[in-house]
Design a protein around this motif. Structure first.
Motif, short mmCIF file in Angstrom:
data_model
loop_
_atom_site.label_atom_id
_atom_site.label_comp_id
_atom_site.label_asym_id
_atom_site.label_seq_id
_atom_site.Cartn_x
_atom_site.Cartn_y
_atom_site.Cartn_z
N HIS A 185 0.86 -1.30 0.03
CA HIS A 185 -0.04 0.14 0.04
C HIS A 185 0.66 1.26 -0.03
N SER A 186 2.17 0.97 -0.01
CA SER A 186 3.04 2.19 0.14
C SER A 186 2.57 3.44 -0.77
N GLU A 187 2.73 4.53 -0.77
CA GLU A 187 2.35 5.61 -1.74
C GLU A 187 3.57 5.87 -2.70
N ILE A 188 4.75 5.09 -2.38
CA ILE A 188 5.95 5.06 -3.34
C ILE A 188 6.52 3.74 -3.67
N SER A 189 5.18 2.59 -3.60
CA SER A 189 5.63 1.37 -3.96
C SER A 189 6.39 1.17 -5.12
N SER A 673 -16.35 27.73 18.08
CA SER A 673 -17.54 27.32 17.40
C SER A 673 -17.67 27.50 15.99
N ALA A 674 -17.24 28.54 15.36
CA ALA A 674 -17.26 29.06 14.14
C ALA A 674 -16.25 28.70 13.12
N ILE A 675 -15.44 27.64 13.61
CA ILE A 675 -14.32 27.59 12.80
C ILE A 675 -14.43 26.21 12.16
N PRO A 676 -14.44 26.00 10.75
CA PRO A 676 -14.96 24.64 10.22
C PRO A 676 -13.63 23.76 10.36
N ALA A 677 -13.73 22.52 9.94
CA ALA A 677 -12.92 21.38 10.03
C ALA A 677 -11.78 21.56 8.91
N PHE A 678 -10.73 20.97 8.94
CA PHE A 678 -9.83 20.89 7.67
C PHE A 678 -10.42 20.08 6.69
N ASP A 679 -10.04 20.50 5.55
CA ASP A 679 -10.34 19.73 4.11
C ASP A 679 -9.27 18.50 4.25
N ARG A 680 -9.58 17.35 3.49
CA ARG A 680 -8.95 16.07 3.33
C ARG A 680 -8.03 16.45 2.07
N VAL A 681 -6.89 15.85 2.21
CA VAL A 681 -5.83 15.89 1.14
C VAL A 681 -6.34 14.25 0.45
N THR A 682 -6.19 14.31 -0.85
CA THR A 682 -6.40 13.12 -1.55
C THR A 682 -5.08 12.77 -2.12
N LEU A 683 -4.99 11.54 -2.43
CA LEU A 683 -3.57 11.05 -2.99
C LEU A 683 -3.92 11.27 -4.74
N TYR A 684 -4.96 10.63 -4.91
CA TYR A 684 -5.10 10.22 -6.53
C TYR A 684 -6.36 11.09 -6.90
N GLN A 685 -6.77 12.12 -6.58
CA GLN A 685 -7.71 12.81 -7.03
C GLN A 685 -7.55 14.35 -7.56
N ILE A 689 -5.32 14.42 -14.72
CA ILE A 689 -4.57 13.28 -15.46
C ILE A 689 -4.44 12.21 -14.37
N VAL A 690 -4.13 12.40 -12.96
CA VAL A 690 -3.98 11.17 -11.89
C VAL A 690 -5.56 10.76 -12.14
N ARG A 691 -6.57 11.56 -12.00
CA ARG A 691 -8.17 10.87 -11.77
C ARG A 691 -8.35 10.01 -12.94
N ARG A 692 -7.47 9.88 -14.07
CA ARG A 692 -7.79 9.14 -15.39
C ARG A 692 -7.01 8.03 -15.56
N SER A 693 -5.88 7.79 -14.27
CA SER A 693 -5.12 6.72 -14.42
C SER A 693 -5.88 5.40 -13.78
N ALA A 694 -6.19 4.58 -14.76
CA ALA A 694 -7.28 3.48 -14.13
C ALA A 694 -6.32 2.61 -13.00
N SER A 695 -5.09 2.45 -13.18
CA SER A 695 -4.38 1.80 -12.01
C SER A 695 -4.36 2.55 -10.89
N THR A 699 -6.19 1.40 -6.87
CA THR A 699 -5.50 1.20 -5.61
C THR A 699 -6.65 1.43 -4.17
N ASP A 700 -6.38 0.93 -3.18
CA ASP A 700 -7.35 0.95 -2.14
C ASP A 700 -7.32 2.34 -1.72
N ASP A 701 -6.20 3.20 -1.73
CA ASP A 701 -6.34 4.62 -1.36
C ASP A 701 -7.38 5.13 -2.10
N ALA A 702 -7.41 5.10 -3.41
CA ALA A 702 -8.26 5.76 -4.38
C ALA A 702 -9.51 5.26 -4.14
#
Lengths: 717, 439
Positions: A185-189, A673-685, A689-695, A699-702
């Protein structure tokens, strides 16, 4: 220093160096398989056996420490006999399937067998067969070819930070395998594919796509994150077939993230836009370039004229090149449009208040030299996978690393001290920490300091002691923090604390050319995210889809209400077809030349690797043509180099920030109370171009990223 | 019933019912430790005595024990370890099993003294996984020693601390290799480390470590009790003391025999009741399966010590004497030995991982009538490509039987290849297969 002699040539090496190091220094090649300069020494392949004077047996060069006066012979009869003997053992159970092996032509075993193997072998028994393993959608296995060098095992444990492969069983039954029921699962596998000296671990997306010697090799730069990794892009018949790392010690060493390595699949996606298209009466029609440009220019012009000032926003993905962004800015000026690239940033006050450009504030190699790190609101493995690699090296050298963020993600960096804090809790904790350090708090913080501190005074003392105990102290502002609506307040506090602790601020910027975008001034008073969700009357999008923004639904809605949306894009996705009314096919990075400025402010230009698909044109030329149409003056550039030189005049580096912001406007009083949460960072979105890489998407991450639909606040409101 | 036949030192007067602390103390046990601690011997004095005794490592390599102890950086600040190698996996060897079974306290006392001499306060005894009841008994003995104050804090009021732990393996032969043993104690896969660094500088958990065989440690209290000089005189120069020989194979009374170093082989054979059924002695492996085989007539001229056996082209090794009479097919015997090494190679380095399987398959083919004339040359060449090219000595251990069997019994191998059958007729082999029938 030690002096020794290899093959009669004297050489001086540092204490602790091995015979292999000394030979490398002399440029003498000693055959090897398990040895790799970036990995620990295993000495298990025995291919590098050399003769050492007064040693009764041949010794492995990779593991034998150099000593003063040592005399080594790498090509003596004794050494060659030993090497040939090992080669025979390596080959007896290795299948003779080179003609169908993807490694063929770039195989260390094949190459060395030419020098050390025999033409006929003496092994008359049945060869060993090893069951293949499932290592996920990126790595294919042919384990019968494995020579058990354990490079892959060592890479994942040492560079990847987490053991995902191991050698199980004994003797001839030994085999490399993942944990039961697991894959890798490593992001540098993907680096294990390069490391594998035989064809046991191969690239799944590249499998049987081409023979390596048929491929054209070109240097390029990765557009998928701000690291600026150097690539070798390999193509055949004007189609990109594979991406490999181009070794560059100062940036990516010899590694690539999986994102940089496998995203190329997206270049060949089925929804590539190859001809200009115009939507008329709700139907898409292919038109000639001239027609398309005229329609685009006219529709934008009519919005500008009829809807007045502030009617237009020209937005680009921060992966766009310096040339594209510089010309987009000129086009924006011609139309009176706001131009911006900060697609995931929810607020512009921080950049406005700072004035200078956010960047790493130092070089990439400085990361390993720094021995005190404090990460605020960062997701390093997803933001910059190779920064995590550098941090592992820093940790190994004894650096203290503290992280404050709201994620459970294991950074796989030994010794990291994590503190899980939501955005409001972190802001409150920072206010208290600043106060603890004697910082005078501004008015906007009054409401926050009344909240109880999530961390104790003792914890603050431990943190300041950890940073003060370091020689080089860094405070890093991560992408989730920088994207937050209160990024300005976060940065103010971080800068104040950095001042008190004698630390240097650094910004983990979002996008391959985020630094370049800011330097060429492709920044408005509002961020691209704000502009996109603001319901403007007209938009021009470069390399963007609604999915790229922090709140895709709200943005798609805003586009749908706009009078016109012109998209310069390599792809005609359904979401873009729904949002836009003119689609102009522009070249992705492999089909045009351009320049990216990476996170450390390094300017890297690249050229096209393959010819543009059908009617596709370089983005900078399309933008120049649109500008010419609007202004009636022809644009003087004939090559992208000239655009770059105009965009980045001498001294552009003085725009890079040395310090964080020190005053914010406007800064109303904040309440937790007025401060929203952090947005999430995605690896593969993160980009088209990245969104169109089928492989990568397999991955489980994607899968997890696509499955977890994070409701955007705008949509909910 | 026991395999114990004769003991003159470590195994003297002990058996299944006399292994406990009280029995050991009755035989004079722990007196040496008490003397060292109360008389406040210097570390150097202990090591000097061991050096004088010419005690050599009983695990197989025969390295001088006193010299090994002197390599230990005694002044090194921080933990140092003493490790006992009871991972007795060498085919033919079963002496450590009986020491731990019948006289475990001699090992404990030896290890405490070693810890004292080398400034270590922690020890491990790594016990072979296939003799689990021995491991359990050793744990019991440790508990006795702790209760009696021989282990733990402030031993016998001397201010010296030493804790000792038993650790059992799971039967892997390779874990008897000292660095693989250390890896195994650390909880890793038992695979030898590349040396240098040697355990004396980088051993267990990266700390200075000395590893000795069970019998070596067990000898220490005895040699200190009698004095190094006296111990040396028990044997012969450079080969001090007593040695336990595990005699197995075609003898009438297989078992452990503790006799002085330098005793003629013929006497040992006689102690073991001579060759079974009065048959002719064909060959002997004098030091465990890894030692080169020696033809019977050569062996009859040897004395049982490191130097004499080395002269005969073999090794005293761990003292496992495997006796083969004239009913033995040497090809079949080698096939069985080669199978062992093939199964026990750890798989880490290439020559051994790939080579041991190759060797076994060739010998297997010859034994089963599929041999080729060029096979003998191939075996010799392949073994020479393994020997000295591997991380540890297992590659050498797998090669030496092959080389020596072919060297001394080439005609038998050739006969197998040419005639597709054995030189020793089947009926003779059958007649010799009554190994478990007591005469």
């Amino acid at each position: 220093m030690l002096t020794l002699e290899i093959d009669g040539k004297p050489v001086e090496v540092e204490d602790g160096a091995t015979v292999m190091d000394a030979a490398n220094k002399l440029g003498i090649y000693i055959p090897h398989f398990c040895y790799h300069k970036k990995l620990s020494i295993a000495a298990n392949c025995r291919m590098c056996l050399v003769e050492v004077e007064r040693a009764p047996k041949p010794l492995p060069a990779c593991a034998t420490p150099a000593t003063n006066g040592m005399k080594v012979r790498t090509h003596s009869r004794k050494a060659i006999t030993a090497q040939k003997g090992v080669m025979e053992f390596l080959l007896i159970n290795h299948p003779l399937d080179c003609p169908i092996c993807d490694q063929g032509g770039e195989c260390q075993l094949q190459d060395l067998a030419v020098g050390y193997g025999q033409s006929a072998h003496r092994f008359a028994e049945a060869k060993r067969v090893v069951a293949d393993k499932d290592l996920g959608p990126l790595i294919d296995t042919f384990m019968t070819r494995c020579i058990n060098c354990t490079r892959c095992v060592r890479f994942l444990a040492e560079i990847g930070g987490f053991q995902e492969l191991g050698q199980a069983f004994r003797g001839e039954h030994a085999e490399i395998l993942p944990f039961l029921g697991q894959t890798v699962h490593s992001e540098i596998s993907g680096n294990v594919i390069d490391l594998c000296p035989v064809g046991a671990l191969t690239s799944k997306p590249f499998l049987y796509r081409a023979r390596t010697w048929e491929l054209t090799r070109r240097r390029s730069i990765s557009p998928h994150d701000a690291w600026g990794s150097n690539l070798i892009v390999q193509s055949k018949h004007d189609t990109v077939k594979r991406v490999l790392p181009l070794e560059f010690e100062a940036i990516n060493e010899c590694w690539l993230s999986d994102r940089d390595r496998f995203a190329y699949e997206g270049l060949n996606a089925s929804d590539r836009l190859t001809r200009p298209m115009v939507k008329t009466d709700g139907r898409w029609v292919e038109v000639a370039w001239q027609t398309a440009l005229e329609v685009a220019a006219n529709r934008l012009a009519s919005v500008a004229e009829e809807n007045g000032d502030d009617a237009l926003a020209f937005l680009a993905h921060p992966m766009s090149t310096v040339e594209e962004l510089y010309l987009l800015k000129a086009l924006g000026a011609a139309f009176g449009a706001a131009v911006d690239t900060r697609i995931r940033q929810r607020d512009a006050r921080a950049d406005l208040a700072r004035g200078k450009v956010a960047w790493l504030n130092g070089s990439i190699t400085e990361i390993v030299e720094s021995d005190g790190h404090w990460f605020l609101g960062a997701d390093v493995r997803r933001e910059l996978p190779l920064m995590a690699v550098r941090l592992r090296a820093a940790a190994k050298a004894g650096a203290r690393i503290v992280r404050w963020d709201d994620s459970d993600d294991d950074w796989r960096i030994p010794g990291v001290d994590p503190h899980k804090l939501t955005a409001p809790a972190m802001l409150v904790a920072l206010v208290h920490f600043a106060k603890h350090l004697g910082v005078t708090l501004p008015d906007w913080a009054v409401g926050l300091v009344q909240q109880p501190s999530p961390l104790s005074a003792a914890e603050f003392d431990a943190l300041s002691a950890a940073l003060r105990g370091a020689q080089k102290r860094r405070i890093w502002l991560g992408r989730p923090l920088r994207a937050h609506p209160n990024a300005a307040e976060f940065e103010w506090l971080a800068e104040a604390i950095a001042g008190a602790l004698g630390a240097k601020l650094g910004w983990l910027v979002d996008g391959a050319n985020a630094v370049g975008a800011a330097v060429v001034g492709a920044q408005a008073t509002q961020t691209a995210h704000q502009l996109a969700s603001a319901g403007k009357a007209g938009y021009l999008l470069v390399n963007l889809e609604p999915e790229d923004f922090a709140a895709p639904d709200a943005v798609a809605d805003s586009f749908a209400r706009a009078r016109t949306v012109v998209a310069l894009t390599p792809y005609a996705s359904e979401s873009l077809k729904a949002a836009a009314d003119v689609l102009l096919p522009i070249a992705p990075f492999t089909e045009t030349s351009g320049t990216l400025v990476n996170i450390e402010g390094r300017l890297q230009s690249f050229t096209a690797v393959v010819r543009p698909r059908e009617m596709t044109r370089p983005g900078w030329k399309v933008l120049a043509a649109l500008t010419a149409m609007r202004t009636g003056r022809s644009v003087a550039y004939t090559a992208s180099d000239a655009v770059r030189d105009a965009a980045l005049p001498q001294g552009w580096r003085t725009q890079l920030a040395q310090h964080g912001l020190t005053a914010i406007a406007p800064a109303p009083t904040l309440h937790a109370s007025a401060i929203p949460a952090f947005d999430r960072v995605t690896l593969y979105q993160g980009d088209m171009i990245v969104r169109r890489s089928a492989s990568l998407q397999a991955t489980d991450d994607a899968k997890a990223e696509r499955g977890a639909t994070i409701p955007s606040e705008e949509a909910a409101a | 019933m026991s395999t114990l036949k004769l003991g003159q030192m470590i195994l003297k007067d002990c058996d299944e019912s006399r292994w406990r602390l009280a029995d050991y103390e009755a035989r004079g046990g722990y007196q040496v430790l008490r003397r060292i601690l109360t008389e406040n011997w210097s570390q150097e004095r202990v090591i000097e005595e061991v050096k004088t005794s010419a005690l050599r490592g009983r695990g197989g390599a025969g390295f001088p024990t006193g010299l090994k102890w002197s390599f230990m950086p005694r002044q090194f600040p921080g933990e140092k370890y003493v490790v006992c190698n009871s991972d007795e996996g060498e085919p033919g060897t079963f002496k450590d099993r009986d020491i731990l079974r019948y006289n475990p306290h001699s090992v404990i006392e030896g290890m405490i003294i070693a810890g004292y001499a080398m400034g270590a306060s922690c020890g491990y005894n790594y016990i072979h996984g296939e003799i689990f009841e021995v491991y359990e008994r050793f744990e019991e003995a440790l508990e006795e020693a702790r209760r009696a104050g021989y282990l733990g804090e402030n031993i016998l009021g001397s201010g010296f601390h030493f804790e000792l732990y038993a650790h059992h393996g799971y039967g892997a032969y390779i874990c008897g290799e000292e660095t693989a043993l250390l890896e195994s104690i650390e909880g890793k896969k038992g695979q030898p480390r590349f040396k240098p660094p040697f355990p004396a500088s980088y051993g267990l958990y990266g700390k200075p470590t000395t590893i000795n065989n069970t019998e070596t440690f067990a000898s220490v209290p005895f040699l200190l009790a009698m004095g190094g000089e006296q111990f040396l005189h028990l044997g012969k120069p450079n080969n001090g003391g007593m040695k336990i020989f595990s005699v197995s194979g075609h003898v009438n009374r297989p078992g452990n025999y503790e006799i002085p170093m330098g005793t003629p082989f013929s006497e040992l054979l006689e102690l073991a009741g001579g060759v079974r059924g009065g048959r002719k002695l064909k060959a002997v492996i004098p030091g465990g399966s890894s030692a080169p085989v020696v033809p019977g007539d050569v062996m009859m001229e040897c004395t049982m010590d490191y130097d004499s056996i080395a002269q005969a082209g073999s090794m005293l090794g761990s003292g496992a004497v495997i006796v083969m009479d004239e009913t033995t097919c040497m090809v079949k015997a080698l096939e069985r030995l080669s199978y062992f090494y093939y199964e026990e190679s750890c798989g880490q380095c290439t020559p051994c991982r790939e080579g041991t399987g190759w060797l076994y398959r060739i010998v297997h083919r010859i034994e089963h009538g599929q041999g080729r004339v060029e096979d003998l040359e191939l075996l010799e060449s392949a073994t020479s490509n393994i020997m000295g090219r591997t991380i540890c000595a297992l590659g050498d251990a797998a090669s030496m039987p092959v080389q020596s069997f072919i060297k001394h019994f080439r005609d038998e191998f050739l006969y197998h290849i040419e005639h597709k059958r054995c030189l020793v007729p089947p009926e003779v082999q059958w007649a010799g297969s009554d190994i478990y029938v007591e005469a």
